[in-house]
Design a protein around this motif. Structure first.
Motif, PDB file in Angstrom:
ATOM      1  N   GLN A  79       6.197   3.025 -16.992  1.00  0.00           N
ATOM      2  CA  GLN A  79       6.881   3.817 -17.997  1.00  0.00           C
ATOM      3  C   GLN A  79       5.952   3.958 -19.192  1.00  0.00           C
ATOM      4  O   GLN A  79       5.581   2.963 -19.803  1.00  0.00           O
ATOM      5  N   MET A  80       5.598   5.193 -19.498  1.00  0.00           N
ATOM      6  CA  MET A  80       4.664   5.463 -20.586  1.00  0.00           C
ATOM      7  C   MET A  80       5.444   6.078 -21.741  1.00  0.00           C
ATOM      8  O   MET A  80       5.856   7.235 -21.667  1.00  0.00           O
ATOM      9  N   ASN A  81       5.659   5.293 -22.775  1.00  0.00           N
ATOM     10  CA  ASN A  81       6.329   5.784 -23.974  1.00  0.00           C
ATOM     11  C   ASN A  81       5.311   5.960 -25.090  1.00  0.00           C
ATOM     12  O   ASN A  81       4.341   5.213 -25.185  1.00  0.00           O
ATOM     13  N   SER A  82       5.551   6.933 -25.911  1.00  0.00           N
ATOM     14  CA  SER A  82       4.655   7.241 -27.027  1.00  0.00           C
ATOM     15  C   SER A  82       3.198   7.328 -26.586  1.00  0.00           C
ATOM     16  O   SER A  82       2.321   6.683 -27.183  1.00  0.00           O
ATOM     17  N   PRO A  83       2.909   8.087 -25.553  1.00  0.00           N
ATOM     18  CA  PRO A  83       1.510   8.208 -25.138  1.00  0.00           C
ATOM     19  C   PRO A  83       0.688   8.899 -26.210  1.00  0.00           C
ATOM     20  O   PRO A  83       1.208   9.678 -27.028  1.00  0.00           O
ATOM     21  N   LYS A  84      -0.607   8.612 -26.182  1.00  0.00           N
ATOM     22  CA  LYS A  84      -1.542   9.184 -27.131  1.00  0.00           C
ATOM     23  C   LYS A  84      -2.579  10.004 -26.354  1.00  0.00           C
ATOM     24  O   LYS A  84      -2.794   9.775 -25.158  1.00  0.00           O
ATOM     25  N   PRO A  85      -3.255  10.919 -27.025  1.00  0.00           N
ATOM     26  CA  PRO A  85      -4.287  11.697 -26.326  1.00  0.00           C
ATOM     27  C   PRO A  85      -5.333  10.814 -25.646  1.00  0.00           C
ATOM     28  O   PRO A  85      -5.843  11.174 -24.585  1.00  0.00           O
ATOM     29  N   GLU A  86      -5.614   9.672 -26.222  1.00  0.00           N
ATOM     30  CA  GLU A  86      -6.610   8.781 -25.605  1.00  0.00           C
ATOM     31  C   GLU A  86      -6.107   8.108 -24.334  1.00  0.00           C
ATOM     32  O   GLU A  86      -6.869   7.414 -23.652  1.00  0.00           O
ATOM     33  N   ASP A  87      -4.843   8.285 -24.006  1.00  0.00           N
ATOM     34  CA  ASP A  87      -4.314   7.795 -22.732  1.00  0.00           C
ATOM     35  C   ASP A  87      -4.588   8.777 -21.590  1.00  0.00           C
ATOM     36  O   ASP A  87      -4.291   8.481 -20.430  1.00  0.00           O
ATOM     37  N   THR A  88      -5.134   9.937 -21.919  1.00  0.00           N
ATOM     38  CA  THR A  88      -5.456  10.925 -20.902  1.00  0.00           C
ATOM     39  C   THR A  88      -6.476  10.359 -19.926  1.00  0.00           C
ATOM     40  O   THR A  88      -7.539   9.889 -20.332  1.00  0.00           O
ATOM     41  N   ALA A  89      -6.129  10.374 -18.646  1.00  0.00           N
ATOM     42  CA  ALA A  89      -6.998   9.795 -17.625  1.00  0.00           C
ATOM     43  C   ALA A  89      -6.396  10.049 -16.245  1.00  0.00           C
ATOM     44  O   ALA A  89      -5.263  10.520 -16.116  1.00  0.00           O
ATOM     45  N   LEU A  90      -7.172   9.722 -15.244  1.00  0.00           N
ATOM     46  CA  LEU A  90      -6.683   9.696 -13.866  1.00  0.00           C
ATOM     47  C   LEU A  90      -6.149   8.287 -13.619  1.00  0.00           C
ATOM     48  O   LEU A  90      -6.884   7.312 -13.796  1.00  0.00           O
ATOM     49  N   TYR A  91      -4.885   8.194 -13.276  1.00  0.00           N
ATOM     50  CA  TYR A  91      -4.240   6.897 -13.107  1.00  0.00           C
ATOM     51  C   TYR A  91      -4.135   6.550 -11.621  1.00  0.00           C
ATOM     52  O   TYR A  91      -3.690   7.373 -10.816  1.00  0.00           O
ATOM     53  N   PHE A  92      -4.528   5.332 -11.313  1.00  0.00           N
ATOM     54  CA  PHE A  92      -4.526   4.849  -9.933  1.00  0.00           C
ATOM     55  C   PHE A  92      -3.596   3.645  -9.808  1.00  0.00           C
ATOM     56  O   PHE A  92      -3.593   2.776 -10.684  1.00  0.00           O
ATOM     57  N   CYS A  93      -2.850   3.584  -8.721  1.00  0.00           N
ATOM     58  CA  CYS A  93      -2.098   2.365  -8.457  1.00  0.00           C
ATOM     59  C   CYS A  93      -2.893   1.500  -7.482  1.00  0.00           C
ATOM     60  O   CYS A  93      -3.708   1.991  -6.707  1.00  0.00           O
ATOM     61  N   ASN A  94      -2.641   0.217  -7.578  1.00  0.00           N
ATOM     62  CA  ASN A  94      -3.341  -0.760  -6.764  1.00  0.00           C
ATOM     63  C   ASN A  94      -2.356  -1.821  -6.304  1.00  0.00           C
ATOM     64  O   ASN A  94      -1.424  -2.171  -7.042  1.00  0.00           O
ATOM     65  N   ALA A  95      -2.537  -2.324  -5.114  1.00  0.00           N
ATOM     66  CA  ALA A  95      -1.671  -3.385  -4.616  1.00  0.00           C
ATOM     67  C   ALA A  95      -2.443  -4.283  -3.672  1.00  0.00           C
ATOM     68  O   ALA A  95      -3.317  -3.814  -2.925  1.00  0.00           O
ATOM     69  N   GLU A  96      -2.117  -5.559  -3.726  1.00  0.00           N
ATOM     70  CA  GLU A  96      -2.681  -6.525  -2.783  1.00  0.00           C
ATOM     71  C   GLU A  96      -1.670  -6.693  -1.653  1.00  0.00           C
ATOM     72  O   GLU A  96      -0.577  -7.208  -1.859  1.00  0.00           O
ATOM     73  N   ILE A  97      -2.070  -6.241  -0.478  1.00  0.00           N
ATOM     74  CA  ILE A  97      -1.138  -6.133   0.643  1.00  0.00           C
ATOM     75  C   ILE A  97      -1.632  -6.928   1.845  1.00  0.00           C
ATOM     76  O   ILE A  97      -2.816  -6.890   2.186  1.00  0.00           O
ATOM     77  N   GLN A  98      -0.701  -7.637   2.446  1.00  0.00           N
ATOM     78  CA  GLN A  98      -0.972  -8.283   3.726  1.00  0.00           C
ATOM     79  C   GLN A  98      -0.190  -7.520   4.787  1.00  0.00           C
ATOM     80  O   GLN A  98       1.034  -7.395   4.694  1.00  0.00           O
ATOM     81  N   THR A  99      -0.890  -7.012   5.757  1.00  0.00           N
ATOM     82  CA  THR A  99      -0.219  -6.311   6.839  1.00  0.00           C
ATOM     83  C   THR A  99       0.201  -7.310   7.910  1.00  0.00           C
ATOM     84  O   THR A  99      -0.191  -8.475   7.894  1.00  0.00           O
ATOM     85  N   TRP A 100       1.013  -6.838   8.851  1.00  0.00           N
ATOM     86  CA  TRP A 100       1.464  -7.709   9.926  1.00  0.00           C
ATOM     87  C   TRP A 100       0.311  -8.131  10.815  1.00  0.00           C
ATOM     88  O   TRP A 100       0.389  -9.145  11.506  1.00  0.00           O
ATOM     89  N   ARG A 101      -0.774  -7.380  10.806  1.00  0.00           N
ATOM     90  CA  ARG A 101      -1.911  -7.673  11.673  1.00  0.00           C
ATOM     91  C   ARG A 101      -3.019  -8.424  10.953  1.00  0.00           C
ATOM     92  O   ARG A 101      -4.035  -8.747  11.551  1.00  0.00           O
ATOM     93  N   SER A 102      -2.826  -8.702   9.674  1.00  0.00           N
ATOM     94  CA  SER A 102      -3.892  -9.331   8.903  1.00  0.00           C
ATOM     95  C   SER A 102      -3.485 -10.719   8.443  1.00  0.00           C
ATOM     96  O   SER A 102      -2.327 -10.979   8.136  1.00  0.00           O
ATOM     97  N   LEU A 103      -4.456 -11.621   8.391  1.00  0.00           N
ATOM     98  CA  LEU A 103      -4.190 -12.971   7.904  1.00  0.00           C
ATOM     99  C   LEU A 103      -4.446 -13.076   6.400  1.00  0.00           C
ATOM    100  O   LEU A 103      -4.133 -14.089   5.796  1.00  0.00           O
ATOM    101  N   THR A 104      -5.012 -12.037   5.823  1.00  0.00           N
ATOM    102  CA  THR A 104      -5.364 -12.082   4.402  1.00  0.00           C
ATOM    103  C   THR A 104      -4.789 -10.863   3.674  1.00  0.00           C
ATOM    104  O   THR A 104      -4.416  -9.874   4.288  1.00  0.00           O
ATOM    105  N   PHE A 105      -4.764 -11.000   2.341  1.00  0.00           N
ATOM    106  CA  PHE A 105      -4.365  -9.886   1.489  1.00  0.00           C
ATOM    107  C   PHE A 105      -5.587  -9.013   1.210  1.00  0.00           C
ATOM    108  O   PHE A 105      -6.673  -9.529   0.926  1.00  0.00           O
ATOM    109  N   LEU A 106      -5.413  -7.734   1.284  1.00  0.00           N
ATOM    110  CA  LEU A 106      -6.469  -6.777   0.964  1.00  0.00           C
ATOM    111  C   LEU A 106      -6.011  -5.889  -0.181  1.00  0.00           C
ATOM    112  O   LEU A 106      -4.817  -5.633  -0.351  1.00  0.00           O
ATOM    113  N   SER A 107      -6.984  -5.416  -0.955  1.00  0.00           N
ATOM    114  CA  SER A 107      -6.682  -4.554  -2.093  1.00  0.00           C
ATOM    115  C   SER A 107      -6.684  -3.096  -1.649  1.00  0.00           C
ATOM    116  O   SER A 107      -7.651  -2.619  -1.063  1.00  0.00           O
TER     117      SER A 107
END
Length: 119
Positions: A79-107
Motif C-alpha cells: 500500500q503506497m500512501n502519499s507517494p512522491k515523484p522520487e518513488d517513480t520506479a519499476l517495482y518488483f516482487c520477490n519471494a523465497e519459495i520452496q516447491t514440492w520438488r525442492s529441498l531448499t528455498f529459492l528466490s
C-alpha cells in the motif's frame, strides 16, 4: 511463479496498491517483499515481510508505505500512501519459495510493474 499487478500513474499525495501472487508448485513461502529500480539506479529493497509477520522498510518509505500479506492466497501487497515523484520506479516482487520438488528455498522474482508518480 510470481505475478505482480497494480502499477500505474498516480499523483503525488495519492495512493496506489500493488499486489503480487505466487502460483504453481509451491510448498512453503518464507519472506515476501518489494524492490524497486529507478532508471540509472540499482535495485533497492522497499519493504519485506517474513512468514511470521515481521516487517522491514526502507527509510525513504517508512510511514508512507505498508506491506502486508495474505498467506492462504499466497499474496503480498504494498500500500503506497502519499507517494512522491522520487518513488517513480519499476517495482518488483520477490519471494523465497520452496516447491514440492525442492529441498531448499529459492528466490523468485516477478516481472516489474511500473509506478509513476506525477508532481
Amino acid at each position: 511463479p510470481l505475478q505482480a499487478s497494480g502499477g500505474g500513474l498516480v499523483q503525488a499525495g495519492g495512493s496506489l496498491r500493488l499486489s503480487c501472487t505466487a502460483a504453481g508448485d509451491i510448498f512453503r513461502i518464507k519472506d515476501m517483499g518489494w524492490y524497486r529500480q529507478a532508471p540509472g539506479k540499482e535495485r533497492e529493497l522497499v519493504a519485506s515481510m517474513s512468514g511470521a509477520g515481521s516487517t522491514n522498510y526502507a527509510d525513504s518509505v517508512r510511514g508512507r508505505f505498508t506491506i502486508s500479506r495474505d498467506n492462504p492466497k499466497k499474496t503480498v501487497y504494498l500500500q503506497m500512501n502519499s507517494p512522491k515523484p522520487e518513488d517513480t520506479a519499476l517495482y518488483f516482487c520477490n519471494a523465497e519459495i520452496q516447491t514440492w520438488r525442492s529441498l531448499t528455498f529459492l528466490s523468485y522474482w516477478g516481472k516489474g510493474t511500473q509506478v509513476t508518480v506525477s508532481s
